[in-house]
Every structure is written in structure tokens, then in C-alpha cells.
Design an enzyme around this catalytic site. Sequence first.
Site, PDB file in Angstrom:
ATOM      1  N   GLY A   5      -8.483   0.716 -15.922  1.00 28.73           N
ATOM      2  CA  GLY A   5      -7.463   1.756 -16.026  1.00 28.73           C
ATOM      3  C   GLY A   5      -6.043   1.221 -16.149  1.00 28.73           C
TER       4      GLY A   5
ATOM      5  N   ASP B  72     -10.167  -4.430  -0.243  1.00 27.12           N
ATOM      6  CA  ASP B  72     -10.298  -2.976  -0.123  1.00 27.12           C
ATOM      7  C   ASP B  72      -9.029  -2.504   0.579  1.00 27.12           C
ATOM      8  OD1 ASP B  72     -10.769  -0.358   0.699  1.00 27.12           O
ATOM      9  OD2 ASP B  72     -12.911  -0.706   1.000  1.00 27.12           O
TER      10      ASP B  72
ATOM     11  N   TYR C 247      -3.797  14.609  -2.766  1.00 28.84           N
ATOM     12  CA  TYR C 247      -3.300  13.588  -3.706  1.00 28.84           C
ATOM     13  C   TYR C 247      -1.780  13.685  -3.879  1.00 28.84           C
ATOM     14  CZ  TYR C 247      -2.987  11.058  -8.215  1.00 28.84           C
ATOM     15  OH  TYR C 247      -2.667  10.183  -9.231  1.00 28.84           O
TER      16      TYR C 247
ATOM     17  N   LYS D  67       1.353  10.951  -3.082  1.00 31.73           N
ATOM     18  CA  LYS D  67       2.271  10.454  -4.103  1.00 31.73           C
ATOM     19  C   LYS D  67       3.725  10.766  -3.723  1.00 31.73           C
ATOM     20  CE  LYS D  67      -0.884   8.567  -6.690  1.00 31.73           C
ATOM     21  NZ  LYS D  67      -0.991   7.107  -6.784  1.00 31.73           N
TER      22      LYS D  67
HETATM   23  P1  NDP Z   1      -8.919   4.569 -12.164  1.00 34.35           P
HETATM   24  O1  NDP Z   1      -9.780   5.542 -11.445  1.00 34.35           O
HETATM   25  O2  NDP Z   1      -9.229   4.208 -13.574  1.00 34.35           O
HETATM   26  O3  NDP Z   1      -8.787   3.201 -11.319  1.00 34.35           O
HETATM   27  C1  NDP Z   1      -8.502   3.243  -9.955  1.00 34.35           C
HETATM   28  C2  NDP Z   1      -8.410   1.842  -9.429  1.00 34.35           C
HETATM   29  O4  NDP Z   1      -8.137   1.880  -8.019  1.00 34.35           O
HETATM   30  C3  NDP Z   1      -9.724   1.063  -9.607  1.00 34.35           C
HETATM   31  O5  NDP Z   1      -9.446  -0.270  -9.917  1.00 34.35           O
HETATM   32  C4  NDP Z   1     -10.333   1.174  -8.234  1.00 34.35           C
HETATM   33  O6  NDP Z   1     -11.241   0.124  -7.899  1.00 34.35           O
HETATM   34  C5  NDP Z   1      -9.087   1.067  -7.356  1.00 34.35           C
HETATM   35  N1  NDP Z   1      -9.356   1.499  -5.989  1.00 34.35           N
HETATM   36  C6  NDP Z   1      -9.732   2.721  -5.579  1.00 34.35           C
HETATM   37  N2  NDP Z   1      -9.925   2.715  -4.247  1.00 34.35           N
HETATM   38  C7  NDP Z   1      -9.670   1.453  -3.818  1.00 34.35           C
HETATM   39  C8  NDP Z   1      -9.716   0.805  -2.564  1.00 34.35           C
HETATM   40  N3  NDP Z   1     -10.068   1.452  -1.443  1.00 34.35           N
HETATM   41  N4  NDP Z   1      -9.387  -0.508  -2.487  1.00 34.35           N
HETATM   42  C9  NDP Z   1      -9.049  -1.180  -3.603  1.00 34.35           C
HETATM   43  N5  NDP Z   1      -9.007  -0.637  -4.834  1.00 34.35           N
HETATM   44  C10 NDP Z   1      -9.317   0.678  -4.932  1.00 34.35           C
HETATM   45  O7  NDP Z   1      -7.456   5.194 -12.034  1.00 34.35           O
HETATM   46  P2  NDP Z   1      -6.147   5.066 -12.933  1.00 34.35           P
HETATM   47  O8  NDP Z   1      -6.068   3.753 -13.570  1.00 34.35           O
HETATM   48  O9  NDP Z   1      -6.050   6.298 -13.732  1.00 34.35           O
HETATM   49  O10 NDP Z   1      -5.048   5.190 -11.774  1.00 34.35           O
HETATM   50  C11 NDP Z   1      -4.333   4.076 -11.253  1.00 34.35           C
HETATM   51  C12 NDP Z   1      -3.187   4.604 -10.431  1.00 34.35           C
HETATM   52  O11 NDP Z   1      -2.370   5.443 -11.242  1.00 34.35           O
HETATM   53  C13 NDP Z   1      -3.619   5.462  -9.252  1.00 34.35           C
HETATM   54  O12 NDP Z   1      -2.784   5.210  -8.140  1.00 34.35           O
HETATM   55  C14 NDP Z   1      -3.413   6.879  -9.765  1.00 34.35           C
HETATM   56  O13 NDP Z   1      -3.202   7.775  -8.717  1.00 34.35           O
HETATM   57  C15 NDP Z   1      -2.188   6.693 -10.621  1.00 34.35           C
HETATM   58  N6  NDP Z   1      -2.000   7.727 -11.615  1.00 34.35           N
HETATM   59  C16 NDP Z   1      -2.957   7.959 -12.573  1.00 34.35           C
HETATM   60  C17 NDP Z   1      -2.745   8.970 -13.486  1.00 34.35           C
HETATM   61  C18 NDP Z   1      -3.724   9.299 -14.564  1.00 34.35           C
HETATM   62  O14 NDP Z   1      -3.527  10.321 -15.244  1.00 34.35           O
HETATM   63  N7  NDP Z   1      -4.756   8.511 -14.790  1.00 34.35           N
HETATM   64  C19 NDP Z   1      -1.523   9.793 -13.457  1.00 34.35           C
HETATM   65  C20 NDP Z   1      -0.592   9.448 -12.423  1.00 34.35           C
HETATM   66  C21 NDP Z   1      -0.849   8.445 -11.550  1.00 34.35           C
HETATM   67  P3  NDP Z   1     -12.843   0.293  -8.142  1.00 34.35           P
HETATM   68  O15 NDP Z   1     -13.090  -0.097  -9.573  1.00 34.35           O
HETATM   69  O16 NDP Z   1     -13.433  -0.635  -7.145  1.00 34.35           O
HETATM   70  O17 NDP Z   1     -13.184   1.720  -7.883  1.00 34.35           O
END
Ligand code: NDP
Length: 233
Positions: free
Chosen positions: A12, A47, A139, A143
Site C-alpha cells: 500500500g 507489531d 478510525y 486520525k
Molecule cells: P493497507 O491496508 O494497504 O496497509 C496497511 C499496512 O499497515 C500494512 O502494511 C499492514 O501490515 C500494516 N499494519 C496494520 N496493523 C499493523 C500492526 N499492528 N503492526 C504493524 N503493521 C501493521 O493500508 P494503506 O496503505 O491504504 O494505508 C496506510 C496508511 O494510510 C494507514 O495509516 C491508513 O489509515 C492511511 N490512509 C489510507 C487511506 C486510503 O484511502 N487507503 C486514506 C487516508 C489514510 P500487514 O501487511 O501485516 O497487515
Amino acid sequence: MSVVLVTGGNRGIGLAVANRFKASGHTVVISMRTGIAPAGLHGVVMDVTDTESVNAAICEIEEKFGGVDILVANAGITKDGLVMRMSDEDFESVLDTNLMGAFRTARACTRGMLKKKAGRMIFIGSVVGSLGSAGQVNYAATKSGLIGMARSLARELGSRGITANVVAPGFVDTEMTAVLDQERKDAIISSVPLQRFCTTDEIAGVVEFIASDAASYITGAVIPVDGGLGMGH
Ligand code: NDP
């Protein structure tokens, strides 16, 4: 060149940010919960809901690479639902990952940055932290919380050359938004002045700018990358 840590950098937005820094020649470490790092990136197991795991990962980075210069606190989850049906667990788990996770990581990086008298902390927020979002009480609260946290860090650590900012994306094409049905996606797109979702690269470019020397006098800021969706907030 700097040592960059991107939490949740295995996919992501985080992966796009990591690749961007890598392309500019930085040493990039991504945190993952499991698996192996994508090609060209260093990986560390972390984590963000587990203090010991976070502290151990930061120590590992300090030993191997000499400490984190640029932290991108990106790891995040959603557990959407209407407020009347939202359980404590649904609220707490999102809080624990998105806000406490960012706090744990920033805290662990602070000592090294203080020693270097330099550092960049960049928190990935969201437009919904200011706008609010029906079905995302948990959520959106996390934020908004990142803004207060970043601004407090900016005040606490500014005299030591450390900046803390929030990059606030709108809706970005990733696995997080892939779960939205087409009707909801169309409704979102129609409310965005630029009439489309954001790409992960468009977030990565702004994150890289905030970490660059060109942004050395920016701290405590919330930088929207939302196609105009949050204008005025
Ligand atoms: P994804 O769901 O594609 O990726 C989320 C990432 O966070 C993954 O790498 C996941 O790891 C990691 N993660 C989740 N929980 C944990 C944990 N407990 N410890 C370590 N790593 C963790 O999300 P996005 O790329 O879309 O989002 C990234 C950020 O951007 C987030 O903070 C999201 O809130 C923010 N955001 C996203 C938007 C969107 O439209 N997509 C809009 C606005 C903000 P794993 O692979 O192990 O699950």
C-alpha cells in the site's frame, strides 16, 4: 543519505513511500508483522501494538544502520461500523494500532534523534481526521489524535532539530479502500474536486518532500493530499 523507517511498508502507501526513498538513495527499513521485505528494502519485524516488539525493532535498526533519521508512521487499520453497533474491541484495536502504534514508534525513535539533534517524524493521518466520517468513529478519532500528538511532539522536540508533521491523504487506491463497493466509491469520487482517487505515489512524493531539506522549517503542520476533499478544514 538518511536511514528511513516506514511502518507497514510491506504494501500500500507504505510500500510506495519506501520505494520512493529507496530510489533517492536512502537506506530504507520497512516494518512488517510477518514475511520478508520486498526486493531492495531492509525489513524488520514489528507489531506496532506491542511495545516490546517496537522497542526491539528500533534497537535492531540502531545496531545495523545507526538509528532512524526519518520515521514514517504509516501502519494503520480500519474496523468500520455504525456507532450503535461498534464494540469496545473495534474501537480499541483501531486506537491501539493507529494512534498508540504511532506513539510507541515515535517514542522509541526519539532517543536516537535527540542524540543526533535531528530527525523527521511523519505521521500518515487522513482527511477524515478533520472531516469526520459516518461509520468510522473509531478510525477518525485516531486520525484526529495524530494531529494533537504530532503538534505536541513538534513543540517538545523542535528545539532539538526534530520536526513532526501529519500527511493527511484523501481516498487512496490500496487494499484498505478495495473493500468499498462501487456505489460508495462513485459517491466519494463525485465529492472530490479532482474527481478521482489518489495514487500511492502521490502520497509518497509529499512524504519525501516533508522529509527533505526543503521542508526544514515545516513542523506541526497537517499537509492535505486529498484532491481538495477536505478544503477549509
Ligand atoms: P493497507 O491496508 O494497504 O496497509 C496497511 C499496512 O499497515 C500494512 O502494511 C499492514 O501490515 C500494516 N499494519 C496494520 N496493523 C499493523 C500492526 N499492528 N503492526 C504493524 N503493521 C501493521 O493500508 P494503506 O496503505 O491504504 O494505508 C496506510 C496508511 O494510510 C494507514 O495509516 C491508513 O489509515 C492511511 N490512509 C489510507 C487511506 C486510503 O484511502 N487507503 C486514506 C487516508 C489514510 P500487514 O501487511 O501485516 O497487515
